[in-house]
Design an enzyme around this catalytic site. Structure first.
Site, PDB file in Angstrom:
ATOM      1  N   SER A  75       0.840  -1.189   0.000  1.00  0.00           N
ATOM      2  CA  SER A  75       0.000   0.000   0.000  1.00  0.00           C
ATOM      3  C   SER A  75       0.876   1.241   0.000  1.00  0.00           C
ATOM      4  CB  SER A  75      -0.921   0.013   1.223  1.00  0.00           C
ATOM      5  OG  SER A  75      -0.222   0.553   2.318  1.00  0.00           O
ATOM      6  N   LYS A  76       0.216   2.356  -0.111  1.00  0.00           N
ATOM      7  CA  LYS A  76       0.897   3.653  -0.222  1.00  0.00           C
ATOM      8  C   LYS A  76       1.814   3.927   0.972  1.00  0.00           C
ATOM      9  CE  LYS A  76      -0.238   8.465  -1.116  1.00  0.00           C
ATOM     10  NZ  LYS A  76      -1.225   9.380  -1.655  1.00  0.00           N
TER      11      LYS A  76
END
Ligand code: GLU
Length: 438
Positions: free
Chosen positions: A211-212
């Site tokens: 994820s980011k």
């Protein structure tokens, strides 16, 4: 394949370039460069809220930093533009009209328009995943145009790939489950679908989808941390592809020469920062002279060190480059090359004071080195050996003393090399400084 390959990277700007996206871009770029084809950058910016200049800049900067230059696209131009989806409304309207005329659409009460699926089984001969068979769908027909006249992702994505003459679509596996919808649209529009290849997902070390917020998720973070672009390029190559080479360290040229879509792994790739750092170390060793200085300079300057003479600085940096992995790690290894007021570590001072002979040995070293026949490794070694004989100690016992006087610390390159780089004048002054401190 007779016509030249045309492949693309089609990011939706989100404000940063994700490492997974960069890998998709890289594999497409490699395919284009390998086959003498074209790599096209298309910005899928239909979500106007996110369509900011900053979000674009993160993509352009990240791709350019990695060396992934595009042949057509924003800031470059080309015959199939515009390359921003937000500027292609009239093209979408024209294609929409074709679907209407083909009788493949119907309008809902609210004004939304749906695409009538063919409801035939659809086969995707995927270049990475092999043949993927989708049974005739039972899903409701797909909305392609919203009541406000805007089009949904699947429609514009397909229209652009047709209009931009894509021959291959290499993208993340998360798109595979919708690819049958795309193929249905191609057929309805009377266009031949491109060859698809869906790349396995990128997982973080714990096995969940990256994820980011995960370490190493944005390309910007590598730039900030001082990675070499060629190392990150190399690392991205290994995320789902094993080049047929003896080492995992490969250059851009090697990657281009070796790349083959059919070698892309079928299983998910796991992100490993340790390997990325190791590769950085490997590529760092290839740097010398001006290139090494340019790479490390910002980090030294941030730590208050000033690079004067570049010839001298290059030798200093080269002498320790195999001891570090990152540009950010040079300072503690080289700071004393760039200043005379370097601190003497407490541990070093304690060792010197513990040996009653230290002052006498330093004086002898100073006298001996003054007489050195030449200021190079051979000359310095001979001078130190003479001092050792005269003082009845082992030459090895003198080396730490020299190292401490030159650098005030225990770590550094080989001491004779260090002294050679520092030069006679500096070296003698440093022995004197330490003698005075004792
Ligand atoms: N804009 C899509 C994405 O970022 C691109 C999908 C595609 O490559 O077809 O996921």
């Amino acid at each position: 394949m007779s016509s030249p390959f045309r492949v693309r990277f089609a990011p939706s700007p989100t404000g940063y370039l994700h490492v997974g996206g960069a890998r998709t871009a890289l594999f497409n770029w490699l395919l284009a460069r390998r086959t003498g084809g074209k790599f096209i950058l298309r910005i899928e910016d239909t979500d106007q809220a996110r369509n900011t200049p900053e979000a674009m800049k993160a993509i352009f900067d990240g791709l350019r930093w990695l060396g992934l230059d595009w042949d057509e696209g924003p800031e470059v131009g080309g015959d199939h533009g515009p390359y921003f989806q937000s500027q292609r409304q009239s093209i979408y309207d024209a294609y929409f009209q074709k679907l209407v005329e083909a009788g493949r659409t119907y309008t809902e009460e609210n004004g939304a328009v749906r695409f009538k699926f063919s409801r035939q089984p659809i086969l995707i001969p995927d270049l990475v995943c092999g043949d993927v068979q989708f049974a005739a769908t039972e899903e409701p027909d797909m909305t392609i145009r919203r009541p406000d006249g805007s089009y949904i992702f699947h429609f514009v994505n397909v229209v652009d790939d047709i209009e931009m003459r894509m021959t291959h679509v290499i993208r993340g596996e998360d798109h595979l489950s919708n690819t049958w919808k795309h193929i249905d649209l191609y057929h309805a529009l009377g266009a031949e679908p491109p060859r698809f290849g869906h790349i396995p997902l990128l997982l973080n070390p714990s096995g969940s989808k990256m994820s980011k917020r995960d370490e190493g998720a944005s390309i910007e973070s590598y730039i900030q941390a001082g990675f070499l672009p060629q190392a990150v390029f190399n690392y991205l190559c290994l995320l789902g592809w094993t080049p047929k080479t003896e080492t995992e360290k490969i250059t851009q040229e090697q990657a281009v020469a070796l790349f083959d879509v059919s070698d892309i792994h079928h299983s998910n790739a796991r992100f490993d920062m340790t390997k990325c750092t190791w590769l950085n170390q490997q590529h760092l060793r290839d740097l010398s002279g001006a290139a090494l200085i340019a790479h490390v300079r910002p980090w030294l300057e941030k730590d208050g060190l000033i690079i004067g003479d570049e010839g001298y600085a290059a030798l200093a940096l080269e002498s320790v480059k195999e001891k570090v992995s990152m540009a950010s790690e040079f300072t503690p290894w080289v700071h004393y090359f760039f200043r005379e007021d370097f601190p003497i570590e407490d541990e070093v001072m304690a060792k010197l004071k513990a040996n009653a002979q230290s002052p006498a040995l330093l004086a002898a070293l100073s006298a001996g080195l003054k007489q050195a026949a030449s200021w190079d490794e051979a000359g310095i070694t001979a001078a130190v050996t003479d001092v050792a004989t005269e003082q009845k100690v082992k030459a090895g016992a003198l080396m730490p003393l020299l190292r401490f006087s030159m650098s005030g610390q225990t770590r550094g390159p080989d001491v004779k090399i260090m002294i050679g780089i520092l030069g006679k004048e500096r070296a003698l002054a440093r022995i004197e400084r330490l003698s005075n401190l004792l």
